[in-house]
Design a protein around this motif. Structure first.
Motif, PDB file in Angstrom:
ATOM      1  N   LEU A   4       0.830  -1.216   0.000  1.00  0.00           N
ATOM      2  CA  LEU A   4       0.000   0.000   0.000  1.00  0.00           C
ATOM      3  C   LEU A   4       0.858   1.256   0.000  1.00  0.00           C
ATOM      4  O   LEU A   4       0.544   2.243  -0.698  1.00  0.00           O
ATOM      5  CB  LEU A   4      -0.931  -0.011   1.219  1.00  0.00           C
ATOM      6  CG  LEU A   4      -2.048  -1.059   1.192  1.00  0.00           C
ATOM      7  CD1 LEU A   4      -2.810  -1.051   2.506  1.00  0.00           C
ATOM      8  CD2 LEU A   4      -3.000  -0.803   0.027  1.00  0.00           C
ATOM      9  N   LYS A   5       1.943   1.240   0.773  1.00  0.00           N
ATOM     10  CA  LYS A   5       2.845   2.389   0.766  1.00  0.00           C
ATOM     11  C   LYS A   5       3.461   2.602  -0.613  1.00  0.00           C
ATOM     12  O   LYS A   5       3.625   3.729  -1.086  1.00  0.00           O
ATOM     13  CB  LYS A   5       3.952   2.184   1.803  1.00  0.00           C
ATOM     14  CG  LYS A   5       3.494   2.386   3.238  1.00  0.00           C
ATOM     15  CD  LYS A   5       4.656   2.225   4.193  1.00  0.00           C
ATOM     16  CE  LYS A   5       4.215   2.469   5.622  1.00  0.00           C
ATOM     17  NZ  LYS A   5       5.350   2.317   6.584  1.00  0.00           N
ATOM     18  N   LYS A   6       3.770   1.478  -1.253  1.00  0.00           N
ATOM     19  CA  LYS A   6       4.333   1.570  -2.601  1.00  0.00           C
ATOM     20  C   LYS A   6       3.327   2.189  -3.568  1.00  0.00           C
ATOM     21  O   LYS A   6       3.673   3.021  -4.424  1.00  0.00           O
ATOM     22  CB  LYS A   6       4.736   0.171  -3.073  1.00  0.00           C
ATOM     23  CG  LYS A   6       5.433   0.140  -4.414  1.00  0.00           C
ATOM     24  CD  LYS A   6       5.855  -1.280  -4.753  1.00  0.00           C
ATOM     25  CE  LYS A   6       6.541  -1.326  -6.116  1.00  0.00           C
ATOM     26  NZ  LYS A   6       6.948  -2.708  -6.468  1.00  0.00           N
ATOM     27  N   THR A   7       2.047   1.801  -3.410  1.00  0.00           N
ATOM     28  CA  THR A   7       1.001   2.369  -4.272  1.00  0.00           C
ATOM     29  C   THR A   7       0.821   3.857  -4.010  1.00  0.00           C
ATOM     30  O   THR A   7       0.675   4.667  -4.948  1.00  0.00           O
ATOM     31  CB  THR A   7      -0.321   1.646  -4.026  1.00  0.00           C
ATOM     32  OG1 THR A   7      -0.123   0.238  -4.276  1.00  0.00           O
ATOM     33  CG2 THR A   7      -1.417   2.166  -4.941  1.00  0.00           C
ATOM     34  N   LEU A   8       0.851   4.259  -2.726  1.00  0.00           N
ATOM     35  CA  LEU A   8       0.723   5.678  -2.391  1.00  0.00           C
ATOM     36  C   LEU A   8       1.887   6.486  -2.958  1.00  0.00           C
ATOM     37  O   LEU A   8       1.693   7.588  -3.486  1.00  0.00           O
ATOM     38  CB  LEU A   8       0.648   5.839  -0.867  1.00  0.00           C
ATOM     39  CG  LEU A   8      -0.628   5.329  -0.190  1.00  0.00           C
ATOM     40  CD1 LEU A   8      -0.522   5.463   1.322  1.00  0.00           C
ATOM     41  CD2 LEU A   8      -1.847   6.101  -0.707  1.00  0.00           C
TER      42      LEU A   8
END
Length: 203
Positions: free
Chosen positions: A153-157
């Motif tokens: 999720l952090k990578k997507t953000l």
């Protein structure tokens, strides 16, 4: 000899009282035999030195064996009485005496039923510990899955943040077109997150 096992006395002395009595009996018998052999030699020597003696070695041996049988019979009767006295007064532990290693039984007496209950309690504690250990491993596995999901999720953000940096502020129409263009990648990320969440709920 006595057939009473005398287990507590054996625990204290390190040997069975019956074994002790048997060794005493054998020692007396051996000593009696040695004494009779020595006496026979002395009689033979004296008989041979007497003038006109008609005693032969065979006669002396027969008399020695007869006397030895008599002494053994007398000794066996006396030994029975001696054994009773020794087993009762010397090689016997009174019922009110406890050995040092058994003092805990006096402080914490437990019957057969209490012992059975203790066994059940120990088994319940063992099963509870096993269940808690399994739950701990499951929580650790769930934590690892959450870490992986959080990283994705952090990578997507970061990826969405990079869109503004690379293309500048986007309008609604441009954003929709960009999202449609990259919907396949978003769908893949969404499915991955969904699978991770399912794993969390099933554990």
């Amino acid at each position: 000899m006595s057939i009473n096992p005398l287990l507590y006395e054996t625990q204290f002395f390190g040997f069975t009282p019956q074994t002790c009595m048997l060794r005493i009996y054998i020692a007396f018998q051996d000593y009696l035999f040695e004494v009779m052999v020595a006496v026979e030699k002395v009689i033979l020597k004296k008989a041979s030195s007497l003038p006109g003696s008609t005693l032969s070695a065979v006669q002396i041996r027969g008399s020695t064996e007869t006397f030895l049988r008599f002494m053994r019979e007398r000794f066996n009767r006396l030994f029975v009485k001696m054994e009773q006295v020794l087993l009762q007064l010397v090689l016997n532990i009174p019922p009110n005496i406890l050995l040092p290693e058994d003092r805990s039984h006096e402080k914490y007496p437990q019957g057969r039923e209490d012992f059975h209950l203790l066994q059940q309690e120990v088994e319940q504690l063992r099963l509870r510990y096993k269940a808690e250990l399994g739950a701990k491993h499951a929580l650790l596995a769930e934590l690892e899955v959450q870490k992986v999901t959080q990283a994705r999720l952090k990578k997507t953000l970061h990826w969405f943040d990079g869109l503004g940096d690379a293309h500048g502020p986007l309008g609604l129409g441009e954003m929709m077109a960009f999202l449609i263009q990259h919907s396949g990648r978003l769908r893949s990320i969404t499915q991955d997150v969904t699978q991770k969440s399912k794993k969390l709920t099933t554990q």
